[in-house]
Write a protein that holds these residues in place. Structure first.
Motif, PDB file in Angstrom:
ATOM      1  N   VAL A  22       1.103  -1.254  -0.089  1.00  0.00           N
ATOM      2  CA  VAL A  22      -0.021   0.306   0.151  1.00  0.00           C
ATOM      3  C   VAL A  22       1.219   1.203   0.415  1.00  0.00           C
ATOM      4  O   VAL A  22       1.968   1.325   0.104  1.00  0.00           O
ATOM      5  CB  VAL A  22      -0.808   0.177   1.727  1.00  0.00           C
ATOM      6  N   SER A  23       0.211   2.165  -0.360  1.00  0.00           N
ATOM      7  CA  SER A  23       1.415   3.499  -0.387  1.00  0.00           C
ATOM      8  C   SER A  23      -0.095   4.230   1.186  1.00  0.00           C
ATOM      9  O   SER A  23      -1.108   3.787   1.112  1.00  0.00           O
ATOM     10  CB  SER A  23       0.473   4.445  -1.289  1.00  0.00           C
ATOM     11  N   ALA A  24       0.888   5.259   1.609  1.00  0.00           N
ATOM     12  CA  ALA A  24       0.812   5.431   2.838  1.00  0.00           C
ATOM     13  C   ALA A  24       0.673   7.418   2.906  1.00  0.00           C
ATOM     14  O   ALA A  24       2.209   8.187   2.042  1.00  0.00           O
ATOM     15  CB  ALA A  24       0.817   5.464   4.059  1.00  0.00           C
ATOM     16  N   CYS A  25      -0.123   8.030   3.816  1.00  0.00           N
ATOM     17  CA  CYS A  25       0.759   9.549   3.845  1.00  0.00           C
ATOM     18  C   CYS A  25       0.512  10.152   5.468  1.00  0.00           C
ATOM     19  O   CYS A  25      -0.477   9.036   5.632  1.00  0.00           O
ATOM     20  CB  CYS A  25      -0.372  10.114   2.920  1.00  0.00           C
ATOM     21  N   PHE A  26       1.177  11.160   5.752  1.00  0.00           N
ATOM     22  CA  PHE A  26       0.636  11.601   7.223  1.00  0.00           C
ATOM     23  C   PHE A  26      -1.080  11.981   6.821  1.00  0.00           C
ATOM     24  O   PHE A  26      -0.911  13.042   6.151  1.00  0.00           O
ATOM     25  CB  PHE A  26       1.392  12.531   7.479  1.00  0.00           C
ATOM     26  N   GLY A  86      -5.334  10.637  -2.885  1.00  0.00           N
ATOM     27  CA  GLY A  86      -4.583   9.258  -4.068  1.00  0.00           C
ATOM     28  C   GLY A  86      -3.612   8.685  -2.994  1.00  0.00           C
ATOM     29  O   GLY A  86      -2.963   7.724  -4.292  1.00  0.00           O
ATOM     30  N   PHE A  87      -3.799   8.609  -1.342  1.00  0.00           N
ATOM     31  CA  PHE A  87      -2.867   7.379  -0.707  1.00  0.00           C
ATOM     32  C   PHE A  87      -4.195   6.314  -0.579  1.00  0.00           C
ATOM     33  O   PHE A  87      -5.254   6.644  -0.245  1.00  0.00           O
ATOM     34  CB  PHE A  87      -1.953   8.169   0.283  1.00  0.00           C
ATOM     35  N   ASP A  88      -3.370   5.300  -0.109  1.00  0.00           N
ATOM     36  CA  ASP A  88      -3.865   4.299   0.074  1.00  0.00           C
ATOM     37  C   ASP A  88      -4.540   3.852   1.923  1.00  0.00           C
ATOM     38  O   ASP A  88      -5.421   3.971   2.088  1.00  0.00           O
ATOM     39  CB  ASP A  88      -3.549   2.463   0.405  1.00  0.00           C
ATOM     40  N   GLU A  89      -3.677   4.335   2.729  1.00  0.00           N
ATOM     41  CA  GLU A  89      -3.290   3.929   4.186  1.00  0.00           C
ATOM     42  C   GLU A  89      -2.930   5.787   4.422  1.00  0.00           C
ATOM     43  O   GLU A  89      -2.441   6.532   4.124  1.00  0.00           O
ATOM     44  CB  GLU A  89      -2.768   3.558   4.561  1.00  0.00           C
ATOM     45  N   ALA A  90      -3.113   5.921   6.083  1.00  0.00           N
ATOM     46  CA  ALA A  90      -2.883   6.983   6.534  1.00  0.00           C
ATOM     47  C   ALA A  90      -2.143   6.399   7.774  1.00  0.00           C
ATOM     48  O   ALA A  90      -2.586   5.904   8.425  1.00  0.00           O
ATOM     49  CB  ALA A  90      -4.470   8.028   7.233  1.00  0.00           C
ATOM     50  N   ILE A 126       0.592  -8.845   7.308  1.00  0.00           N
ATOM     51  CA  ILE A 126       1.805  -8.023   6.936  1.00  0.00           C
ATOM     52  C   ILE A 126       2.007  -7.145   5.388  1.00  0.00           C
ATOM     53  O   ILE A 126       1.637  -7.263   4.857  1.00  0.00           O
ATOM     54  CB  ILE A 126       3.292  -8.697   7.671  1.00  0.00           C
ATOM     55  N   GLN A 127       1.414  -5.779   6.125  1.00  0.00           N
ATOM     56  CA  GLN A 127       1.099  -5.122   4.503  1.00  0.00           C
ATOM     57  C   GLN A 127       2.278  -4.874   4.298  1.00  0.00           C
ATOM     58  O   GLN A 127       2.881  -3.458   5.489  1.00  0.00           O
ATOM     59  CB  GLN A 127       0.060  -4.595   4.884  1.00  0.00           C
ATOM     60  N   PRO A 128       3.196  -4.324   3.347  1.00  0.00           N
ATOM     61  CA  PRO A 128       4.446  -3.837   3.658  1.00  0.00           C
ATOM     62  C   PRO A 128       3.923  -2.570   2.350  1.00  0.00           C
ATOM     63  O   PRO A 128       3.224  -2.173   2.033  1.00  0.00           O
ATOM     64  CB  PRO A 128       5.518  -4.505   1.835  1.00  0.00           C
ATOM     65  N   VAL A 129       4.092  -0.863   2.676  1.00  0.00           N
ATOM     66  CA  VAL A 129       4.362   0.209   2.431  1.00  0.00           C
ATOM     67  C   VAL A 129       5.562   0.327   1.223  1.00  0.00           C
ATOM     68  O   VAL A 129       6.944   0.210   0.887  1.00  0.00           O
ATOM     69  CB  VAL A 129       4.531   1.349   3.673  1.00  0.00           C
ATOM     70  N   VAL A 130       5.372   0.386   0.110  1.00  0.00           N
ATOM     71  CA  VAL A 130       5.213   0.754  -0.242  1.00  0.00           C
ATOM     72  C   VAL A 130       5.704   2.544  -1.265  1.00  0.00           C
ATOM     73  O   VAL A 130       6.849   2.856  -1.243  1.00  0.00           O
ATOM     74  CB  VAL A 130       4.862   0.603  -2.434  1.00  0.00           C
ATOM     75  N   ARG A 131       5.304   3.492  -1.076  1.00  0.00           N
ATOM     76  CA  ARG A 131       5.414   4.755  -1.062  1.00  0.00           C
ATOM     77  C   ARG A 131       4.469   5.021   0.637  1.00  0.00           C
ATOM     78  O   ARG A 131       3.821   5.024   0.196  1.00  0.00           O
ATOM     79  CB  ARG A 131       4.374   4.958  -2.567  1.00  0.00           C
ATOM     80  N   MET A 140      12.379  -1.632  -2.162  1.00  0.00           N
ATOM     81  CA  MET A 140      11.960  -3.029  -2.622  1.00  0.00           C
ATOM     82  C   MET A 140      10.421  -3.158  -1.561  1.00  0.00           C
ATOM     83  O   MET A 140      10.188  -2.501  -0.207  1.00  0.00           O
ATOM     84  CB  MET A 140      12.418  -3.754  -2.078  1.00  0.00           C
ATOM     85  N   ALA A 141       9.543  -3.685  -2.035  1.00  0.00           N
ATOM     86  CA  ALA A 141       8.179  -4.036  -1.466  1.00  0.00           C
ATOM     87  C   ALA A 141       7.689  -4.987  -1.912  1.00  0.00           C
ATOM     88  O   ALA A 141       7.269  -4.280  -2.521  1.00  0.00           O
ATOM     89  CB  ALA A 141       7.331  -2.190  -1.129  1.00  0.00           C
ATOM     90  N   PRO A 142       7.718  -6.283  -1.116  1.00  0.00           N
ATOM     91  CA  PRO A 142       8.678  -6.044   0.360  1.00  0.00           C
ATOM     92  C   PRO A 142       9.759  -5.722  -0.108  1.00  0.00           C
ATOM     93  O   PRO A 142      10.092  -6.508  -0.262  1.00  0.00           O
ATOM     94  CB  PRO A 142       7.818  -7.750   1.107  1.00  0.00           C
ATOM     95  N   GLY A 143      10.450  -5.568   0.862  1.00  0.00           N
ATOM     96  CA  GLY A 143      11.631  -5.478   1.296  1.00  0.00           C
ATOM     97  C   GLY A 143      12.366  -6.789   2.102  1.00  0.00           C
ATOM     98  O   GLY A 143      11.036  -7.773   2.400  1.00  0.00           O
ATOM     99  N   ALA A 144      13.324  -7.445   2.201  1.00  0.00           N
ATOM    100  CA  ALA A 144      13.385  -8.544   2.169  1.00  0.00           C
ATOM    101  C   ALA A 144      13.462  -8.754   3.709  1.00  0.00           C
ATOM    102  O   ALA A 144      13.020  -9.696   3.830  1.00  0.00           O
ATOM    103  CB  ALA A 144      16.032  -8.819   2.705  1.00  0.00           C
ATOM    104  N   LEU A 145      13.363  -7.386   4.811  1.00  0.00           N
ATOM    105  CA  LEU A 145      12.827  -7.971   6.363  1.00  0.00           C
ATOM    106  C   LEU A 145      11.731  -8.960   6.235  1.00  0.00           C
ATOM    107  O   LEU A 145      10.950  -9.575   6.697  1.00  0.00           O
ATOM    108  CB  LEU A 145      13.666  -7.505   7.852  1.00  0.00           C
TER     109      LEU A 145
END
Ligand SMILES: Cc1ncc(COP(=O)(O)O)c(C=O)c1O
Length: 286
Positions: free
Chosen positions: A125-129, A160-164, A250-255, A263-268
Protein backbone atom coordinates in the motif's frame (compact mmCIF):
# COMPACT_ATOMS: atom_id res chain seq x y z
CA UNK A 1 -24.92 -12.60 4.78
CA UNK A 2 -25.95 -13.59 8.26
CA UNK A 3 -25.34 -11.52 11.38
CA UNK A 4 -25.67 -12.54 14.99
CA UNK A 5 -27.44 -10.18 17.40
CA UNK A 6 -27.23 -11.36 21.00
CA UNK A 7 -27.31 -15.00 19.94
CA UNK A 8 -29.93 -14.75 17.19
CA UNK A 9 -28.77 -15.36 13.63
CA UNK A 10 -30.57 -13.17 11.11
CA UNK A 11 -30.02 -11.45 7.75
CA UNK A 12 -27.59 -8.58 8.26
CA UNK A 13 -30.18 -6.00 7.06
CA UNK A 14 -32.39 -7.06 9.95
CA UNK A 15 -29.70 -6.91 12.64
CA UNK A 16 -30.58 -3.61 14.33
CA UNK A 17 -29.44 -2.08 17.57
CA UNK A 18 -31.97 0.00 19.50
CA UNK A 19 -31.89 3.73 18.74
CA UNK A 20 -31.29 4.35 22.47
CA UNK A 21 -28.18 2.15 22.53
CA UNK A 22 -25.24 4.22 23.74
CA UNK A 23 -23.15 2.57 21.08
CA UNK A 24 -25.33 4.35 18.53
CA UNK A 25 -25.74 7.59 20.49
CA UNK A 26 -22.20 8.03 21.83
CA UNK A 27 -19.94 5.51 20.11
CA UNK A 28 -19.78 3.82 23.52
CA UNK A 29 -18.58 0.30 22.85
CA UNK A 30 -15.74 -1.89 21.68
CA UNK A 31 -15.01 -4.20 18.79
CA UNK A 32 -12.72 -6.95 17.60
CA UNK A 33 -12.03 -7.89 14.00
CA UNK A 34 -11.08 -11.53 13.56
CA UNK A 35 -9.67 -13.26 10.53
CA UNK A 36 -10.98 -16.78 9.96
CA UNK A 37 -8.60 -19.25 8.31
CA UNK A 38 -10.19 -22.44 6.99
CA UNK A 39 -12.97 -22.14 9.57
CA UNK A 40 -10.52 -21.51 12.44
CA UNK A 41 -9.65 -18.37 14.35
CA UNK A 42 -6.11 -17.11 14.83
CA UNK A 43 -5.42 -16.18 18.49
CA UNK A 44 -9.08 -15.95 19.45
CA UNK A 45 -8.24 -15.92 23.15
CA UNK A 46 -5.98 -12.87 22.66
CA UNK A 47 -8.87 -11.05 20.96
CA UNK A 48 -11.26 -11.92 23.80
CA UNK A 49 -8.68 -10.90 26.38
CA UNK A 50 -8.21 -7.52 24.68
CA UNK A 51 -11.99 -7.10 24.60
CA UNK A 52 -12.20 -7.79 28.34
CA UNK A 53 -9.30 -5.44 29.14
CA UNK A 54 -10.94 -2.70 27.08
CA UNK A 55 -14.30 -3.36 28.76
CA UNK A 56 -12.71 -3.04 32.22
CA UNK A 57 -11.19 0.29 31.18
CA UNK A 58 -14.55 1.72 30.14
CA UNK A 59 -16.50 0.19 33.07
CA UNK A 60 -18.51 -2.04 30.77
CA UNK A 61 -19.54 -5.29 32.40
CA UNK A 62 -19.74 -7.99 29.77
CA UNK A 63 -22.46 -10.47 30.74
CA UNK A 64 -21.17 -13.25 28.46
CA UNK A 65 -18.62 -15.93 29.16
CA UNK A 66 -15.87 -16.56 26.62
CA UNK A 67 -17.69 -19.83 25.83
CA UNK A 68 -20.85 -17.94 24.83
CA UNK A 69 -18.93 -15.52 22.61
CA UNK A 70 -16.88 -18.29 21.00
CA UNK A 71 -20.00 -20.35 20.26
CA UNK A 72 -21.66 -17.24 18.76
CA UNK A 73 -18.60 -16.49 16.59
CA UNK A 74 -18.43 -20.10 15.42
CA UNK A 75 -22.16 -20.21 14.65
CA UNK A 76 -21.89 -16.97 12.65
CA UNK A 77 -18.90 -18.25 10.71
CA UNK A 78 -20.75 -21.48 9.95
CA UNK A 79 -23.95 -19.64 8.96
CA UNK A 80 -21.91 -17.71 6.40
CA UNK A 81 -20.18 -20.80 5.08
CA UNK A 82 -16.68 -19.74 6.26
CA UNK A 83 -14.00 -20.88 5.03
CA UNK A 84 -11.81 -17.88 4.91
CA UNK A 85 -13.27 -14.57 5.90
CA UNK A 86 -13.57 -11.86 8.49
CA UNK A 87 -15.87 -11.59 11.50
CA UNK A 88 -16.39 -8.44 13.51
CA UNK A 89 -17.61 -8.68 17.11
CA UNK A 90 -19.07 -5.39 18.32
CA UNK A 91 -20.21 -4.86 21.91
CA UNK A 92 -22.16 -1.80 22.93
CA UNK A 93 -23.14 -0.24 26.26
CA UNK A 94 -26.82 -1.04 25.57
CA UNK A 95 -29.91 1.15 25.73
CA UNK A 96 -29.95 3.97 28.25
CA UNK A 97 -31.10 7.52 28.89
CA UNK A 98 -30.44 10.04 26.12
CA UNK A 99 -27.62 11.51 28.19
CA UNK A 100 -23.89 10.75 28.15
CA UNK A 101 -23.99 8.85 31.45
CA UNK A 102 -23.37 5.24 32.48
CA UNK A 103 -26.21 4.96 35.00
CA UNK A 104 -29.34 3.29 33.70
CA UNK A 105 -27.63 1.73 30.69
CA UNK A 106 -27.71 -1.86 29.67
CA UNK A 107 -27.69 -4.72 29.35
CA UNK A 108 -24.89 -4.56 26.73
CA UNK A 109 -25.58 -5.85 23.24
CA UNK A 110 -23.33 -7.87 21.01
CA UNK A 111 -23.44 -7.96 17.26
CA UNK A 112 -21.35 -10.18 15.00
CA UNK A 113 -21.08 -9.31 11.32
CA UNK A 114 -19.29 -11.23 8.59
CA UNK A 115 -17.58 -10.35 5.36
CA UNK A 116 -15.54 -12.12 2.72
CA UNK A 117 -11.85 -11.53 2.19
CA UNK A 118 -10.73 -8.73 -0.08
CA UNK A 119 -8.33 -10.38 -2.56
CA UNK A 120 -6.11 -7.29 -2.19
CA UNK A 121 -5.67 -7.89 1.56
CA UNK A 122 -1.96 -7.86 2.38
CA UNK A 123 -0.76 -6.39 -0.91
CA UNK A 124 1.57 -3.37 -0.76
CA UNK A 125 0.00 0.00 0.00
CA UNK A 126 0.92 3.65 -0.28
CA UNK A 127 0.57 5.84 2.78
CA UNK A 128 0.69 9.45 3.85
CA UNK A 129 0.66 11.31 7.12
CA UNK A 130 -2.87 12.41 8.00
CA UNK A 131 -4.61 13.33 11.19
CA UNK A 132 -3.63 13.42 14.82
CA UNK A 133 -3.78 10.17 16.73
CA UNK A 134 -6.72 10.35 19.17
CA UNK A 135 -5.38 8.22 21.98
CA UNK A 136 -1.85 9.50 22.39
CA UNK A 137 -2.04 9.81 26.12
CA UNK A 138 -4.85 7.44 27.07
CA UNK A 139 -4.94 3.65 27.16
CA UNK A 140 -5.39 2.15 23.72
CA UNK A 141 -8.72 0.39 23.68
CA UNK A 142 -10.42 -0.79 20.52
CA UNK A 143 -13.28 1.69 20.86
CA UNK A 144 -16.02 1.78 18.25
CA UNK A 145 -15.51 5.58 18.18
CA UNK A 146 -13.35 5.39 15.05
CA UNK A 147 -14.10 8.80 13.67
CA UNK A 148 -10.50 10.14 13.76
CA UNK A 149 -9.35 7.03 11.88
CA UNK A 150 -12.19 7.23 9.36
CA UNK A 151 -11.48 10.90 8.65
CA UNK A 152 -7.71 10.37 8.39
CA UNK A 153 -8.27 7.57 5.90
CA UNK A 154 -10.68 9.71 3.88
CA UNK A 155 -8.01 12.43 3.74
CA UNK A 156 -5.45 9.88 2.53
CA UNK A 157 -7.83 8.59 -0.16
CA UNK A 158 -8.55 12.11 -1.30
CA UNK A 159 -4.82 12.70 -1.71
CA UNK A 160 -4.46 9.48 -3.72
CA UNK A 161 -2.96 7.26 -1.00
CA UNK A 162 -4.29 3.96 0.34
CA UNK A 163 -3.58 4.45 4.03
CA UNK A 164 -3.18 7.18 6.63
CA UNK A 165 -0.49 7.24 9.30
CA UNK A 166 -1.66 9.09 12.40
CA UNK A 167 0.81 11.32 14.13
CA UNK A 168 1.30 13.26 17.33
CA UNK A 169 3.59 16.21 16.65
CA UNK A 170 6.41 14.67 14.63
CA UNK A 171 5.98 11.09 15.85
CA UNK A 172 3.92 8.43 14.11
CA UNK A 173 1.75 6.13 16.22
CA UNK A 174 0.07 3.67 13.81
CA UNK A 175 -2.06 3.65 10.69
CA UNK A 176 -5.83 4.00 10.57
CA UNK A 177 -6.20 0.22 10.42
CA UNK A 178 -2.98 -1.29 11.69
CA UNK A 179 0.20 -1.13 13.71
CA UNK A 180 3.38 0.30 12.26
CA UNK A 181 6.85 -1.22 11.88
CA UNK A 182 10.03 0.09 10.25
CA UNK A 183 13.37 -1.53 9.45
CA UNK A 184 16.18 0.96 10.02
CA UNK A 185 19.83 -0.07 9.90
CA UNK A 186 18.96 -3.77 10.40
CA UNK A 187 16.79 -3.02 13.44
CA UNK A 188 13.06 -3.59 13.56
CA UNK A 189 11.37 -0.64 15.24
CA UNK A 190 7.77 -0.16 16.32
CA UNK A 191 6.09 2.46 18.53
CA UNK A 192 5.66 1.17 22.10
CA UNK A 193 2.20 0.52 23.51
CA UNK A 194 2.40 3.67 25.64
CA UNK A 195 2.46 5.71 22.41
CA UNK A 196 -1.30 5.11 22.39
CA UNK A 197 -1.27 2.56 19.56
CA UNK A 198 -3.58 -0.41 19.77
CA UNK A 199 -2.08 -3.52 21.36
CA UNK A 200 -2.42 -5.36 18.05
CA UNK A 201 -2.71 -9.14 18.08
CA UNK A 202 -0.70 -9.23 14.83
CA UNK A 203 1.85 -6.77 16.28
CA UNK A 204 2.45 -9.15 19.21
CA UNK A 205 2.79 -12.14 16.87
CA UNK A 206 5.27 -10.24 14.66
CA UNK A 207 7.36 -9.26 17.69
CA UNK A 208 7.43 -12.93 18.75
CA UNK A 209 8.59 -14.21 15.37
CA UNK A 210 11.04 -11.34 14.88
CA UNK A 211 12.72 -12.13 18.21
CA UNK A 212 13.44 -15.64 17.01
CA UNK A 213 14.20 -14.75 13.37
CA UNK A 214 17.73 -14.27 12.16
CA UNK A 215 18.86 -10.91 10.82
CA UNK A 216 20.43 -10.54 7.38
CA UNK A 217 23.98 -11.02 8.73
CA UNK A 218 23.07 -14.15 10.64
CA UNK A 219 22.86 -12.19 13.90
CA UNK A 220 19.66 -12.16 15.90
CA UNK A 221 17.48 -9.38 14.61
CA UNK A 222 17.31 -6.53 17.05
CA UNK A 223 13.81 -5.46 17.90
CA UNK A 224 13.08 -2.13 19.52
CA UNK A 225 9.85 -0.71 20.84
CA UNK A 226 11.21 2.78 20.59
CA UNK A 227 10.21 5.11 23.34
CA UNK A 228 9.30 8.53 22.01
CA UNK A 229 7.74 6.57 19.19
CA UNK A 230 8.86 6.64 15.59
CA UNK A 231 9.43 10.04 14.01
CA UNK A 232 8.19 10.99 10.56
CA UNK A 233 11.76 11.52 9.37
CA UNK A 234 12.80 8.05 10.68
CA UNK A 235 10.12 6.51 8.46
CA UNK A 236 11.14 8.49 5.40
CA UNK A 237 14.74 7.24 5.67
CA UNK A 238 13.78 3.67 6.72
CA UNK A 239 14.81 0.71 4.57
CA UNK A 240 11.42 -0.96 4.93
CA UNK A 241 8.05 0.01 6.41
CA UNK A 242 5.08 -2.27 6.97
CA UNK A 243 1.68 -2.29 8.68
CA UNK A 244 0.02 -5.15 10.55
CA UNK A 245 -3.51 -6.18 11.33
CA UNK A 246 -5.54 -9.35 11.69
CA UNK A 247 -7.19 -9.09 8.29
CA UNK A 248 -4.17 -8.30 6.11
CA UNK A 249 -1.36 -9.76 8.19
CA UNK A 250 1.86 -7.94 7.21
CA UNK A 251 1.26 -5.25 4.63
CA UNK A 252 4.32 -3.62 3.01
CA UNK A 253 4.29 0.14 2.46
CA UNK A 254 5.58 0.84 -1.03
CA UNK A 255 5.38 4.64 -0.91
CA UNK A 256 5.16 7.17 1.89
CA UNK A 257 4.28 10.71 0.84
CA UNK A 258 6.64 11.33 -2.11
CA UNK A 259 9.23 8.77 -1.00
CA UNK A 260 9.26 5.35 -2.68
CA UNK A 261 10.96 2.44 -0.90
CA UNK A 262 13.42 0.49 -3.00
CA UNK A 263 11.63 -2.79 -2.51
CA UNK A 264 8.20 -3.64 -1.18
CA UNK A 265 8.22 -6.10 0.38
CA UNK A 266 11.81 -5.55 1.48
CA UNK A 267 13.94 -8.53 2.47
CA UNK A 268 13.07 -8.48 6.15
CA UNK A 269 9.38 -7.76 5.52
CA UNK A 270 9.32 -10.71 3.10
CA UNK A 271 10.95 -12.97 5.69
CA UNK A 272 8.49 -11.91 8.39
CA UNK A 273 5.55 -12.37 6.00
CA UNK A 274 6.67 -15.95 5.40
CA UNK A 275 7.21 -16.65 9.12
CA UNK A 276 3.83 -15.11 9.95
CA UNK A 277 2.07 -17.27 7.35
CA UNK A 278 3.79 -20.33 8.83
CA UNK A 279 2.80 -19.34 12.37
CA UNK A 280 -0.84 -18.88 11.34
CA UNK A 281 -0.83 -22.20 9.48
CA UNK A 282 0.62 -23.98 12.55
CA UNK A 283 -1.84 -22.44 14.99
CA UNK A 284 -4.93 -22.89 12.79
CA UNK A 285 -4.11 -26.38 11.57
CA UNK A 286 -6.96 -28.85 11.95
C1 LIG B 1 -6.01 1.54 14.70
C2 LIG B 1 -5.60 0.09 14.62
N1 LIG B 1 -4.36 -0.25 15.05
C3 LIG B 1 -3.93 -1.53 15.00
C4 LIG B 1 -4.74 -2.56 14.52
C5 LIG B 1 -4.21 -3.97 14.46
O1 LIG B 1 -4.77 -4.79 15.43
P1 LIG B 1 -4.83 -6.40 15.22
O2 LIG B 1 -3.46 -6.84 14.83
O3 LIG B 1 -5.22 -6.89 16.58
O4 LIG B 1 -5.85 -6.68 14.18
C6 LIG B 1 -6.03 -2.24 14.08
C7 LIG B 1 -6.91 -3.33 13.58
O5 LIG B 1 -7.98 -3.14 13.13
C8 LIG B 1 -6.47 -0.90 14.13
O6 LIG B 1 -7.70 -0.55 13.70
Amino acid sequence: VKANLNGTLLPVEDARLPAQDHGVLYGDGLFETLRVYGGRFFRLSAHLERLRLGAAQIALQLPWTDGVLIAALEATGAANGFGDGVLRLTVTRGAGPALPVLDGCGPPNYLITARGLNPQAGSPVSACFAGRHPQASSPAIKSISYQPFVLARAEARQRGFDEALLTVDDTVVESSTGNLFAVIGGRLITPPLDSGCLAGITRAAVLEIAESALGSKGKPLSVEERTGSVRKRDLLRADEVFLTNSVSGIQPVVRLEDHTYRMAPGALTGLLQRLYRELVARETAG
